[in-house]
Design a protein around this motif. Sequence first.
Motif, PDB file in Angstrom:
ATOM      1  N   ILE A   1      40.503  55.776  -1.935  1.00 34.21           N
ATOM      2  CA  ILE A   1      40.066  56.047  -0.570  1.00 34.21           C
ATOM      3  C   ILE A   1      40.339  54.794   0.243  1.00 34.21           C
ATOM      4  O   ILE A   1      39.680  53.769   0.083  1.00 34.21           O
ATOM      5  CB  ILE A   1      38.562  56.404  -0.531  1.00 34.21           C
ATOM      6  CG1 ILE A   1      38.294  57.626  -1.413  1.00 34.21           C
ATOM      7  CG2 ILE A   1      38.109  56.658   0.900  1.00 34.21           C
ATOM      8  CD1 ILE A   1      36.810  57.916  -1.609  1.00 34.21           C
ATOM      9  N   GLU A   2      41.350  54.852   1.101  1.00 32.12           N
ATOM     10  CA  GLU A   2      41.769  53.680   1.863  1.00 32.12           C
ATOM     11  C   GLU A   2      41.362  53.857   3.317  1.00 32.12           C
ATOM     12  O   GLU A   2      42.058  54.479   4.123  1.00 32.12           O
ATOM     13  CB  GLU A   2      43.278  53.468   1.721  1.00 32.12           C
ATOM     14  CG  GLU A   2      43.698  53.169   0.278  1.00 32.12           C
ATOM     15  CD  GLU A   2      45.181  52.959   0.129  1.00 32.12           C
ATOM     16  OE1 GLU A   2      45.919  53.293   1.089  1.00 32.12           O
ATOM     17  OE2 GLU A   2      45.616  52.473  -0.930  1.00 32.12           O
ATOM     18  N   ASN A   3      40.194  53.288   3.660  1.00 31.87           N
ATOM     19  CA  ASN A   3      39.643  53.423   4.992  1.00 31.87           C
ATOM     20  C   ASN A   3      38.726  52.228   5.256  1.00 31.87           C
ATOM     21  O   ASN A   3      37.794  51.975   4.482  1.00 31.87           O
ATOM     22  CB  ASN A   3      38.869  54.741   5.106  1.00 31.87           C
ATOM     23  CG  ASN A   3      38.285  54.951   6.480  1.00 31.87           C
ATOM     24  OD1 ASN A   3      37.243  54.400   6.799  1.00 31.87           O
ATOM     25  ND2 ASN A   3      38.947  55.760   7.288  1.00 31.87           N
ATOM     26  N   SER A   4      38.992  51.488   6.316  1.00 34.32           N
ATOM     27  CA  SER A   4      38.230  50.268   6.599  1.00 34.32           C
ATOM     28  C   SER A   4      36.760  50.561   6.850  1.00 34.32           C
ATOM     29  O   SER A   4      35.875  49.821   6.385  1.00 34.32           O
ATOM     30  CB  SER A   4      38.820  49.547   7.815  1.00 34.32           C
ATOM     31  OG  SER A   4      40.113  49.081   7.531  1.00 34.32           O
ATOM     32  N   PHE A   5      36.464  51.643   7.581  1.00 34.16           N
ATOM     33  CA  PHE A   5      35.081  52.004   7.860  1.00 34.16           C
ATOM     34  C   PHE A   5      34.341  52.306   6.558  1.00 34.16           C
ATOM     35  O   PHE A   5      33.202  51.858   6.351  1.00 34.16           O
ATOM     36  CB  PHE A   5      35.030  53.216   8.792  1.00 34.16           C
ATOM     37  CG  PHE A   5      33.635  53.658   9.142  1.00 34.16           C
ATOM     38  CD1 PHE A   5      32.865  52.937  10.040  1.00 34.16           C
ATOM     39  CD2 PHE A   5      33.087  54.787   8.554  1.00 34.16           C
ATOM     40  CE1 PHE A   5      31.568  53.334  10.355  1.00 34.16           C
ATOM     41  CE2 PHE A   5      31.793  55.193   8.848  1.00 34.16           C
ATOM     42  CZ  PHE A   5      31.036  54.460   9.761  1.00 34.16           C
ATOM     43  N   PHE A   6      34.991  53.053   5.663  1.00 31.95           N
ATOM     44  CA  PHE A   6      34.407  53.380   4.365  1.00 31.95           C
ATOM     45  C   PHE A   6      34.159  52.109   3.552  1.00 31.95           C
ATOM     46  O   PHE A   6      33.111  51.953   2.908  1.00 31.95           O
ATOM     47  CB  PHE A   6      35.348  54.325   3.619  1.00 31.95           C
ATOM     48  CG  PHE A   6      34.838  54.780   2.276  1.00 31.95           C
ATOM     49  CD1 PHE A   6      33.910  55.811   2.183  1.00 31.95           C
ATOM     50  CD2 PHE A   6      35.293  54.184   1.106  1.00 31.95           C
ATOM     51  CE1 PHE A   6      33.442  56.231   0.947  1.00 31.95           C
ATOM     52  CE2 PHE A   6      34.828  54.604  -0.126  1.00 31.95           C
ATOM     53  CZ  PHE A   6      33.899  55.633  -0.208  1.00 31.95           C
ATOM     54  N   ASP A   7      35.104  51.171   3.618  1.00 29.01           N
ATOM     55  CA  ASP A   7      34.958  49.911   2.883  1.00 29.01           C
ATOM     56  C   ASP A   7      33.736  49.132   3.352  1.00 29.01           C
ATOM     57  O   ASP A   7      32.913  48.700   2.541  1.00 29.01           O
ATOM     58  CB  ASP A   7      36.206  49.048   3.056  1.00 29.01           C
ATOM     59  CG  ASP A   7      37.404  49.572   2.284  1.00 29.01           C
ATOM     60  OD1 ASP A   7      37.186  50.332   1.326  1.00 29.01           O
ATOM     61  OD2 ASP A   7      38.540  49.238   2.643  1.00 29.01           O
TER      62      ASP A   7
ATOM     63  N   TRP B   1      45.951  48.030  -0.716  1.00 30.10           N
ATOM     64  CA  TRP B   1      45.177  48.184   0.515  1.00 30.10           C
ATOM     65  C   TRP B   1      44.387  46.912   0.843  1.00 30.10           C
ATOM     66  O   TRP B   1      44.260  46.523   2.006  1.00 30.10           O
ATOM     67  CB  TRP B   1      44.236  49.375   0.345  1.00 30.10           C
ATOM     68  CG  TRP B   1      43.199  49.532   1.428  1.00 30.10           C
ATOM     69  CD1 TRP B   1      41.872  49.242   1.346  1.00 30.10           C
ATOM     70  CD2 TRP B   1      43.409  50.031   2.751  1.00 30.10           C
ATOM     71  NE1 TRP B   1      41.235  49.520   2.515  1.00 30.10           N
ATOM     72  CE2 TRP B   1      42.155  50.014   3.409  1.00 30.10           C
ATOM     73  CE3 TRP B   1      44.528  50.491   3.456  1.00 30.10           C
ATOM     74  CZ2 TRP B   1      41.984  50.442   4.729  1.00 30.10           C
ATOM     75  CZ3 TRP B   1      44.362  50.909   4.771  1.00 30.10           C
ATOM     76  CH2 TRP B   1      43.114  50.882   5.386  1.00 30.10           C
TER      77      TRP B   1
END
Length: 411
Positions: A77-83, A186
């Motif tokens: 899952i490559e998503n800055s918000f999720f990170d 990522w």
Amino acid sequence: MSFIMRLTLALLIYFIVEFYFYKRFKNSIAKLFPNINKSRLKKIIRTIIIFTNLYPVILVIYFVYLMISGAERMSAIENSFFDWLLVYPFWTSVLIIVQSIVFLLPIDILRILAFPFYKKNREAVRRKISILTLFVIIAAIIYVPSRIAYDYNFVSTRVTTLNVENLPESLRGFKIALIADTQADWYTDEARLNNYIESVNDSNPDLVLIAGDIITSTPRYIQQGADAFKRLTAQYGAYTCVGDHDNWAYRSDHPRSLREISAALEFAGVEMVDNDRRVINVDSSTIGITFVTYTYSRRITQSDLEFLVNGNGKHDVDIFLTHQPNESLIEITSKLGYDLFAAGHTHGGQLTLLFPYINLTPTLIETNYVKGDFYLNDMMIIVNRGLGMSVAPIRYNSTPEVTIIVLQNKE
């Protein structure tokens, strides 16, 4: 043991550790602040636990979904918000908890063993232990995220000397940069890669050796991983052996992974050498390098290894470069007259807990050659900490490293 069983066991152990940590924390707060609203404290702790554990819960649900749907592999899952919302808080909380427990558990053991000697003053001792507990936890809360941020953004350049008998004048002061595990993905993006390569160039090495792992996984990052090396300026070029992750651009097609990575590297001016030898000519002197593929997916056969090392000949400097610092390879190499065994793979113990006189890291389960310089007989062993990350998208007490090896004559 199946992946499901390993995952279940790991989560179970972590939840037990987490329960112990929060119980110690709650009891210490209650001991030192008897008038605190205990109901509100429980709610705050419960909220923190739920929030920091959302990430593994989502991963488990995602994995179950993939199994039911019959998907071939799990995509990251490559998503800055999720990170920032879930991934980093989870891993930071894990390290805060585990780092604290490394100190709290021995304190508890000593408390239990010493109980007969202080039972008359138990309340005073418990109060002191509660103060010590809060001190350890607060120190971890401050130190852990600070160190994670430092290890993500900075690169350490370490200079070491390789002393070689009868070293020709033309090789004295010759500098070799050893790097490893760039692992483009990522999290290790273009900016991070460029910063690492700039650190290499700042030392002005004559030759660059890379101990494998150009990407982490998927073909999407092959070009990004290779392009970073275009900026290398070493006069005698750059060479790499094959790393674990270099086989995993296409998980079901390792040869294709190596072909595409090797081609991208060649265009960037880096030669990937798979179980072969190269000789670097410096004026009338020579540096012999044996490149051996020793990874989880592919390991050199005994016959091929014997062919490589026995046919190596003797050069002014002989180097053995491989990805994993395998102890059997090190023992074999030390008996064959090599001057240097160079490797990466370990990330320097990517997650290393602070403790007096010892660095505690899961990497010790695999090898004692975690990072730095070692010696066996007359051979020097160097394990580079590299740049990238595996499993956890963070480093802790393992700053990325460029190792500069300066050749000197052994007096």
